[in-house]
Design an enzyme around this catalytic site. Structure first.
Site, PDB file in Angstrom:
ATOM      1  N   GLU A 186      13.023 -52.624 -19.097  1.00  0.00           N
ATOM      2  CA  GLU A 186      13.668 -53.922 -18.836  1.00  0.00           C
ATOM      3  C   GLU A 186      12.955 -55.079 -19.534  1.00  0.00           C
ATOM      4  O   GLU A 186      12.877 -56.177 -18.980  1.00  0.00           O
ATOM      5  CB  GLU A 186      13.724 -54.189 -17.326  1.00  0.00           C
ATOM      6  CG  GLU A 186      14.631 -53.256 -16.581  1.00  0.00           C
ATOM      7  CD  GLU A 186      14.938 -53.757 -15.171  1.00  0.00           C
ATOM      8  OE1 GLU A 186      14.138 -54.524 -14.617  1.00  0.00           O
ATOM      9  OE2 GLU A 186      16.000 -53.395 -14.648  1.00  0.00           O
ATOM     10  N   GLU A 255      19.653 -47.327 -14.071  1.00  0.00           N
ATOM     11  CA  GLU A 255      19.264 -47.655 -12.691  1.00  0.00           C
ATOM     12  C   GLU A 255      20.447 -48.196 -11.917  1.00  0.00           C
ATOM     13  O   GLU A 255      20.846 -49.342 -12.100  1.00  0.00           O
ATOM     14  CB  GLU A 255      18.118 -48.694 -12.661  1.00  0.00           C
ATOM     15  CG  GLU A 255      16.791 -48.173 -13.156  1.00  0.00           C
ATOM     16  CD  GLU A 255      15.665 -49.202 -13.083  1.00  0.00           C
ATOM     17  OE1 GLU A 255      15.767 -50.187 -12.319  1.00  0.00           O
ATOM     18  OE2 GLU A 255      14.676 -49.007 -13.808  1.00  0.00           O
TER      19      GLU A 255
HETATM   20  C1  GAL Z   1      14.057 -52.798 -11.819  1.00  0.00           C
HETATM   21  C2  GAL Z   1      12.902 -51.982 -12.404  1.00  0.00           C
HETATM   22  C3  GAL Z   1      12.520 -50.833 -11.488  1.00  0.00           C
HETATM   23  C4  GAL Z   1      12.386 -51.313 -10.078  1.00  0.00           C
HETATM   24  C5  GAL Z   1      13.668 -51.995  -9.649  1.00  0.00           C
HETATM   25  C6  GAL Z   1      13.637 -52.521  -8.252  1.00  0.00           C
HETATM   26  O1  GAL Z   1      14.104 -54.039 -12.398  1.00  0.00           O
HETATM   27  O2  GAL Z   1      13.258 -51.492 -13.665  1.00  0.00           O
HETATM   28  O3  GAL Z   1      11.336 -50.257 -11.931  1.00  0.00           O
HETATM   29  O4  GAL Z   1      11.335 -52.188 -10.007  1.00  0.00           O
HETATM   30  O5  GAL Z   1      13.916 -53.077 -10.475  1.00  0.00           O
HETATM   31  O6  GAL Z   1      13.396 -51.524  -7.362  1.00  0.00           O
END
Ligand code: GAL
Length: 847
Positions: A186, A255
Site C-alpha cells: 500500500e 485485501e
Molecule cells: C491495510 C494494510 C494491512 C492491514 C489493514 C488493516 O491498509 O495493508 O496490512 O494493516 O490495512 O487491518
C-alpha cells in the site's frame, strides 16, 4: 450407453484435473493476462485468504489450513515478518511460530497455493509494521524512500527470503506452492508524502523485485503507478470499481476485510456476512478473478508483536475462522457456498470480459459468455433499501436490496448473497458463555505469589540527560516502559500555603503513570486514533525535596502512515503551576531515565524464576496494587482445544504462560458507550465504524492460550499488573462442545453443491449441521417443522407444528459428526397445507 457416458466423464475429469488442479510437487508456470493469473496455461479464478503464521502455533497450522480449504480457498496469503526473522542485523530466526518454510510447506501439503507478501514492509497491525528496530538506528536511514541505507537493507532481506524459498524449491516453477509475491505494501496510499523520491522508490522496488527472478508474478497493492510487469491490486471493503493500470493485467483484490482489527479502548468491529459476500460477488461480477480475504483467520498478537498505537492482543478480525481456530458460522458456511457458486461459473469467467446489461435503477446484470455457447450471469441489486423484481432472460427474479444472485447457467439462481442458509453456531467461544464451555478459577486467593516493583529508578544503569527524551529512541523497543524521574527542591518561599500545586503533563503517547513522592497520583492515555494526551493533576508537594517519577508506556509501535517509523512517543512537556511566584517549566531540566521496569530486569516472567525467593506469598493476595507482579500455577482444563484466560478483573499489563508472552491486556479501558448496534443492517456501504459491539466494555477481556503452550500438571502464569486488579478472580475457559442450529424454509435455496444444472430435477433446501473437533451430535434441543418462531438459541413452536419431527431428526443426526435433512413435506408430512413451512433445528455437539 452408461458405459460411454462414463468414459466421457473420466476423460473430462482428467482434462479438468490436468488443466485446473495443481499437482503437488509438479512444476507449474505462472503468468497472467488481462483476465486472470494463468497457471500452466490455464486462466484461474482464485479465492485466497490471509493467515499470518506467527499469529497461531505451528501445531494448529494444518487444521486451520484444512478449514480454509474446506471453506473453498485455493490460496493462502501471508506477510513475512522481518523484525522477528532478523531480530539483530545479520542474525536470522526461523523457528517455532516463525518457521516460514514449514508454514509454506504445510500449505503445500494441503494442496493449496501461497501468495507470499515479502514486503518487507507489512503494516498488518504488527509492531513497527514489521521493520526491525535496528534498521531505524542505521545512520542516515530514511524508510520507504529512495535512500541508499534503506534500499540496501530492504534488498538484502528480499533476497534472503526469495533465496530461502528457492533453496527449498517452493516457487511454483520448482514444484512449490508459491504462485505470487508482493513487494512493498500500500505504498500508493502514502507516496504523496515522499515526493519525487517516493516515485523513484516505487520504480526501484519494482526493478529490485523483478530482478530476483522468482518466476512468479509480483504484485504491489494500492499502487496505481506500479511499473510493468508488476500487477497493481486493490485493497478495500469493495473493489468492483477497480481497474488495473494496464489492459495486460488482471483485476485482483488482495485485501477484502472480513471485519476490522481491534484496538484497546474501542468497541469490537464486525462485518455482516451478507455484505462481505455481496462485495465478493460484485467483484467477480465485474471482471475480477482473484480475491483475498483479510483475514480469513486472524489469530492472536502474542507477546509484544501487536502494532500500534494500542492495537489489542486479539486479532480475531471477525474472520471466517475465529481467533481460537473455530469455524465462525454462518460466516464461513455462507462464504463456502459463495465460493462454490463462483467456481461453478469458472469456465465462463475465465473466458471473456463480462457484458453489462442495466436492468433498472440500481439493478445490474453482468453476463459471461463462452465461444462454445452458454453463459453465466450475476444479477445485482445495489440499492440500499429497496428489494426488486426483475426480468432477465425471459424469467423473473426477486432480488433483495444490496444483494447479488449467481446464475451459472444464466437461468437458475444457485446462490444469493443475502440469503444465508448455512448453519449458525451459538455462543461464540469464549465471548459468549454457553453450556458447552467450561470455566474455572485459576487459583485460590492464597496460592498467588507477588512482587512489588520499585517506583522510579531501581538500579544504577540509569542515566541523566537534559530535557525530555523521546521514548522509542531511548528504549530502542527493548521494553514498553521508560521511567522519567526528577527531584525538585521546593523552598518555603515557593510552596503555596497548603502545598498544593498543579502538574501539567504533555505526552506523545501512549500512556503514563504519575507518581509524586512515590505515590501514584494519575494515569493518562491516548487511543488508537490519537495516542497523544495531556494530563492536568493537582498534586501536593512537601517542603524541601520532592521526587516526580513518570512511567511512560508504549502499547505497540506504530505500523501505518507516512513516516510512521519516526512517530515519537513519551513525555514531551512537564510544567508545574500554582507555585508562589510563577509556573516552572521542567521540560528543559535535567532528568534521570531508566529503560524498563524492575520486574522486567529481574526476569520475573521467566520460568527460571518461578521458585525464586523474590516472590512473596501470604494468606491472601494483595488487590488493587499498582506496579506489581503476580505468579501462580494452574492445571489446564482437560481436552485438546485452545484455552482462554479471563482477565476482566485486571487493569493493564502483560501476561505470560510458562514463560511465553500471551500478550498485553488492558481490561480497565472501556470503549465509548455509544456507536454500537446489536443488529447491524448489512445493506449499504460498510466501513470499519459501521457495525460495532461491546460498547462501554473493555475491548478484550479474554486472552488466547494455545493448547501447545500448556502441559499436564502445573503450569506457570505470571502477570505484570501496572494499574491494579484482582488476580484471585482470574479464570480459565475451554470449549467442550458447541450448539449448532439452522432455520430453513421450503422456499430457501438448496445447498449450492446439490445443484445439477442440466437436470430437470431442482434440488430441495436442506438443514445441514456439522460439528467441529471430531465432536458428535449428542442431543437435539429443538426441532420443529411448520411455522417455528424465534431465532437460533431461542426457537419456539409456532401455530403449525408437525408431529414426530424430533424423532426423525434424532434418527438422522444423533451420534453423527454431521447430518442433513431435506426441508419438505415428503419427510415430515404436511401439518398445515397451503401454509409456507420451515424447519428449525438446534443441536448440541460434544465429545
Ligand atoms: C491495510 C494494510 C494491512 C492491514 C489493514 C488493516 O491498509 O495493508 O496490512 O494493516 O490495512 O487491518
Amino acid at each position: 450407453m452408461r458405459g460411454e457416458g462414463f468414459t466421457i466423464l473420466v476423460f473430462l475429469t482428467l482434462v479438468v484435473l490436468k488443466g485446473f488442479y495443481f499437482k503437488r510437487g509438479s512444476a507449474a508456470t505462472v503468468t497472467y493476462d488481462h483476465r486472470a493469473l494463468v497457471i500452466n496455461g490455464q486462466r484461474r479464478v482464485l479465492l485466497s485468504g490471509s493467515i499470518h503464521y506467527p499469529r497461531t502455533t505451528p501445531d494448529v497450522w494444518p487444521e486451520i489450513i484444512r478449514k480454509s480449504k474446506e471453506g473453498g480457498l485455493d490460496v493462502i496469503e501471508t506477510y513475512v515478518f522481518w523484525n522477528y526473522h532478523e531480530p539483530v542485523k545479520g542474525q536470522y530466526y526461523f523457528e517455532g511460530r516463525f518457521d516460514l518454510v514449514r508454514f509454506v510447506k504445510t500449505v503445500q501439503e494441503a494442496g493449496l497455493f501461497v501468495h507470499l507478501r515479502i514486503g518487507p514492509y507489512a503494516c498488518a497491525e504488527w509492531n513497527y509494521g514489521g521493520f526491525p528496530f535496528w534498521l531505524h538506528l542505521i545512520p542516515g536511514i530514511q524508510f520507504r524512500t529512495t535512500n541508499a541505507p534503506f534500499k540496501n537493507e530492504m534488498e538484502l532481506f528480499l533476497a534472503k527470503i526469495v533465496n530461502m524459498m528457492k533453496e527449498q524449491k517452493l516457487f511454483a516453477s520448482q514444484g512449490g506452492p508459491i504462485i505470487l509475491a508482493q513487494v512493498e505494501n500500500e505504498y500508493g496510499n502514502v507516496e504523496w508524502a515522499y515526493g519525487v523520491s517516493g516515485e523513484l522508490y516505487v520504480q526501484w522496488a519494482a526493478e529490485t523485485a523483478v530482478g530476483l527472478n522468482t518466476t512468479v508474478p509480483w504484485v504491489m497493492c494500492q499502487q496505481e503507478d506500479a511499473p510493468d510487469p508488476i500487477i497493481n491490486t486493490c485493497n478495500g471493503f469493495y473493489c468492483d470499481r477497480f481497474t488495473p493500470n494496464s489492459l495486460t493485467k488482471p483485476k485482483m483484490w488482495t485485501e477484502n476485510y472480513c471485519g476490522w482489527f481491534l484496538a484497546f479502548g474501542n468497541a469490537v468491529p464486525f462485518r455482516p456476512v451478507e455484505d462481505l459476500a455481496f462485495s465478493v460477488a460484485r467483484f467477480f461480477e465485474t471482471g475480477g478473478t482473484f480475491q483475498n480475504y483479510y483475514m480469513y483467520f486472524g489469530g492472536t498478537n502474542f507477546g509484544r508483536t501487536a502494532g500500534g498505537p494500542l492495537v489489542a492482543t486479539s486479532y480475531d478480525y471477525d474472520a471466517p475462522i475465529d481467533e481460537y481456530g473455530f469455524i465462525r458460522q454462518p460466516k464461513w458456511g455462507h462464504l463456502r457456498d459463495l465460493h462454490n457458486a463462483i467456481k461453478q461459473c469458472q469456465e465462463y469467467l475465465v473466458h471473456s470480459d463480462p457484458t453489462y446489461i442495466p436492468l433498472g435503477v440500481h439493478i445490474e446484470a453482468h453476463i459471461y459468455h463462452k465461444d462454445s455457447g452458454g453463459c453465466a450471469a450475476f444479477l445485482a441489486n445495489i440499492d440500499h433499501t429497496s428489494d426488486a423484481n426483475v426480468t432477465f432472460n425471459g424469467s423473473s427474479y426477486y432480488l433483495p436490496a444490496w444483494s447479488v444472485s449467481i446464475l451459472p447457467d444464466c437461468k437458475n439462481v444457485i446462490f444469493n448473497t443475502a440469503k444465508v442458509v448455512s448453519q449458525k453456531n451459538l455462543g461464540e467461544f469464549p465471548h459468549e458463555h454457553t453450556t458447552s464451555a467450561r470455566e474455572h478459577l485459576i487459583a485460590s486467593s492464597s496460592s498467588w505469589f507477588w512482587y512489588k516493583e520499585q517506583v522510579g529508578i531501581w538500579s544504577n544503569n540509569s542515566f541523566t540527560a537534559s530535557g525530555l527524551l523521546e521514548q522509542i529512541n531511548t528504549t530502542k523497543d527493548t521494553s514498553d516502559y521508560l521511567w522519567y524521574t526528577i527531584s525538585i527542591d521546593v523552598t518555603e518561599k515557593l510552596l503555596p500555603n497548603n502545598g498544593e500545586a498543579l502538574l501539567l503533563l504533555g505526552s506523545l503517547g501512549h500512556a503514563a503513570m504519575l507518581f509524586v513522592n512515590k505515590k501514584l497520583i494519575g494515569f493518562g492515555y491516548g487511543n488508537h486514533e490519537d495516542a497523544s494526551f495531556t494530563l492536568m493533576q493537582k498534586i501536593t508537594l512537601n517542603r524541601g525535596n520532592n521526587t516526580l517519577d513518570f512511567l511512560s508506556m508504549i502499547v505497540g509501535l506504530q505500523n501505518y502512515g507516512p513516516w510512521f517509523d519516526i512517530a515519537g512517543a513519551g513525555i514531551f512537556s512537564v510544567v508545574l503551576g500554582g507555585l508562589a511566584d510563577a509556573k516552572e517549566d521542567l521540560s528543559i531540566s535535567e532528568w534521570t531515565y531508566q529503560v524498563g521496569t524492575e520486574g522486567e530486569y529481574l526476569g520475573l516472567d521467566k520460568t527460571s524464576l518461578a521458585n525464586s525467593s523474590l516472590w512473596t506469598s501470604g494468606n491472601s493476595v494483595p488487590l488493587n496494587q499498582s506496579l506489581i507482579w503476580y505468579k501462580t500455577t494452574f492445571t489446564a482444563p482437560e481436552g485438546n482445544g485452545p484455552l482462554a484466560l479471563n482477565l476482566s478483573t485486571m487493569g493493564k499489563g502483560q501476561a505470560w504462560v510458562n514463560g511465553i508472552g500471551i500478550g498485553r491486556y488492558w481490561s480497565s479501558y472501556l470503549s465509548p458507550t455509544t456507536g454500537c448496534s446489536k443488529h447491524c443492517d448489512y445493506r449499504g456501504p460498510y466501513d470499519a465504524s459501521k457495525c460495532l459491539k461491546n460498547c462501554g466494555q473493555p475491548a478484550q477481556t479474554l486472552y488466547h492460550i494455545p493448547r501447545s503452550w500448556v502441559h499436564p500438571g502445573e503450569n506457570l502464569l505470571v502477570l505484570h499488573e501496572e494499574l491494579g486488579g484482582d488476580p484471585s478472580r482470574i479464570s480459565i475457559l475451554t470449549k467442550t462442545g458447541q450448539e449448532v442450529c439452522a432455520h430453513i424454509s421450503e422456499s430457501d435455496p438448496a445447498p449450492v453443491d446439490s445443484w445439477k444444472l442440466n437436470s430437470q430435477i431442482k434440488p430441495m433446501p436442506e438443514v445441514r449441521l456439522i460439528c467441529e473437533q471430531g465432536w458428535k451430535i449428542t442431543s437435539i434441543n429443538f426441532a420443529s417443522f411448520g411455522t417455528p418462531e424465534g431465532q437460533c438459541g431461542k426457537f419456539s413452536h409456532g401455530t403449525c407444528s408437525g408431529d414426530n419431527v424430533l424423532p426423525i431428526i434424532q434418527k438422522a443426526c444423533i451420534g453423527r459428526e454431521s447430518c442433513s435433512i431435506t426441508v419438505s413435506t415428503f419427510d415430515f408430512g404436511d401439518p398445515c397445507p397451503g401454509v409456507p413451512k420451515s424447519l428449525a433445528v438446534e443441536a448440541l455437539c460434544s465429545a
